[in-house]
Scaffold this motif. Structure first.
Motif, short mmCIF file in Angstrom:
data_model
loop_
_atom_site.label_atom_id
_atom_site.label_comp_id
_atom_site.label_asym_id
_atom_site.label_seq_id
_atom_site.Cartn_x
_atom_site.Cartn_y
_atom_site.Cartn_z
N ILE A 25 0.83 -1.20 0.00
CA ILE A 25 0.00 0.00 0.00
C ILE A 25 0.87 1.25 0.00
O ILE A 25 1.77 1.39 0.83
CB ILE A 25 -0.93 0.01 1.24
CG1 ILE A 25 -1.94 -1.13 1.14
CG2 ILE A 25 -1.64 1.35 1.38
CD1 ILE A 25 -2.81 -1.28 2.38
N ASN A 26 0.62 2.15 -0.94
CA ASN A 26 1.35 3.42 -0.98
C ASN A 26 0.61 4.52 -0.22
O ASN A 26 1.23 5.43 0.34
CB ASN A 26 1.55 3.87 -2.43
CG ASN A 26 2.40 2.89 -3.23
OD1 ASN A 26 3.42 2.42 -2.74
ND2 ASN A 26 1.97 2.59 -4.45
N TYR A 43 -3.63 5.51 1.64
CA TYR A 43 -5.01 5.08 1.88
C TYR A 43 -5.84 6.21 2.46
O TYR A 43 -5.31 7.19 3.00
CB TYR A 43 -5.06 3.85 2.80
CG TYR A 43 -4.63 4.07 4.24
CD1 TYR A 43 -5.48 4.66 5.18
CD2 TYR A 43 -3.37 3.64 4.69
CE1 TYR A 43 -5.09 4.83 6.50
CE2 TYR A 43 -2.98 3.80 6.01
CZ TYR A 43 -3.84 4.40 6.91
OH TYR A 43 -3.46 4.57 8.23
N ARG A 86 -0.17 8.86 3.35
CA ARG A 86 0.70 8.59 2.21
C ARG A 86 2.10 8.28 2.73
O ARG A 86 2.62 9.02 3.57
CB ARG A 86 0.74 9.82 1.29
CG ARG A 86 1.71 9.73 0.11
CD ARG A 86 1.55 10.98 -0.77
NE ARG A 86 2.49 11.01 -1.87
CZ ARG A 86 3.62 11.73 -1.88
NH1 ARG A 86 3.93 12.49 -0.82
NH2 ARG A 86 4.42 11.72 -2.92
N THR A 114 -7.47 2.04 -0.80
CA THR A 114 -6.00 2.00 -0.82
C THR A 114 -5.47 2.34 -2.21
O THR A 114 -6.15 2.14 -3.22
CB THR A 114 -5.48 0.61 -0.42
OG1 THR A 114 -5.99 -0.38 -1.33
CG2 THR A 114 -5.95 0.25 1.00
N ASN A 115 -4.24 2.85 -2.23
CA ASN A 115 -3.54 3.21 -3.47
C ASN A 115 -4.42 4.09 -4.36
O ASN A 115 -4.65 3.80 -5.53
CB ASN A 115 -3.09 1.94 -4.21
CG ASN A 115 -2.05 1.18 -3.43
OD1 ASN A 115 -1.22 1.76 -2.73
ND2 ASN A 115 -2.09 -0.15 -3.53
#
Length: 220
Positions: free
Chosen positions: A41-42, A44, A68, A209-210
């Motif tokens: 995950i980058n 959310y 982030r 997410t992302n």
């Protein structure tokens, strides 16, 4: 006599070596699954529904949370005490934010733990991030167990249960329970107790997410 002392010394040395060679207790499988999922995950966004109790005071809020990697977070109080207020944290010791109501246009920077930037029980913006919440269960010493949990919002869960050895290290909690989704591996609910009394009851909904958040989403 010297031979007896030597034997005891050898025995103790052997026992120490044995204990040192033993592997550390493994973290619950649900935490390992969270770590693996979180690594992908980058960023959310999520809604946090929080109920907190401190003495005879209670606080019920709904927060909109943005995160982030590696360390940018933003919150907005959508409803409840302080509605309309919000803050941005960028990994340092300060929060940039504003209060609700007629003060919403006045932005200021305050210490991370300033009373205007924390919840009733003193929780900060980074305290509410998934990775920090889950990490507590292995960082705080105590009896840690795992079992299947209830279905929450249609999702099967794993329940991790921590009985802190030193409640002072857990904000006064004598028991902490977290329910993680077996499909997303993200937290769905957490309850902290002091004895039979609930200190906090938090749940998360509308997780995305992302989503492609950028630095512009976290004005500091």
């Amino acid at each position: 006599m010297p031979s007896k002392r030597l034997s005891v010394s050898v025995l103790l040395s052997g026992l120490i070596a044995l204990f040192c060679a033993l592997p550390a207790a493994a973290a619950p499988a649900a935490i390992g699954a969270f770590d693996s999922a979180f690594a992908k995950i980058n960023d959310y966004t999520v809604m946090l529904h929080a109920h907190e109790v401190l003495g005879n005071q209670t606080q019920d809020r709904v927060y909109s949370y943005w995160f982030r990697k590696p360390h940018e977070a933003k919150t907005l109080i959508v409803s409840g005490d302080g509605s309309g207020g919000g803050g941005v944290w960028n990994g340092g010791n300060q929060v940039s934010g504003h209060q609700g109501g007629f003060l919403s246009h006045f932005h200021l920077k305050v210490d991370l733990h300033d009373h205007r930037a924390v919840s009733l029980r003193g929780y900060t913006i980074p305290d509410g991030l998934f990775q920090n919440l889950v990490a507590q269960y292995t960082q705080i010493g105590g009896a840690l167990t795992e079992k299947g949990g209830p279905t929450i919002d249609g999702q099967a869960t794993s329940e991790i249960d921590l009985r802190p050895a030193a409640p002072s290290e857990a904000g006064g909690a004598t028991r902490m329970i977290m329910y993680l989704s077996k499909s997303t591996h993200m937290p769905l609910r957490q309850i902290r107790y002091a004895g039979d009394n609930v200190l906090t009851d938090e749940s998360w909904t509308d997780l995305k997410t992302n989503v492609g958040l950028t630095q512009n989403d976290f004005p500091f």
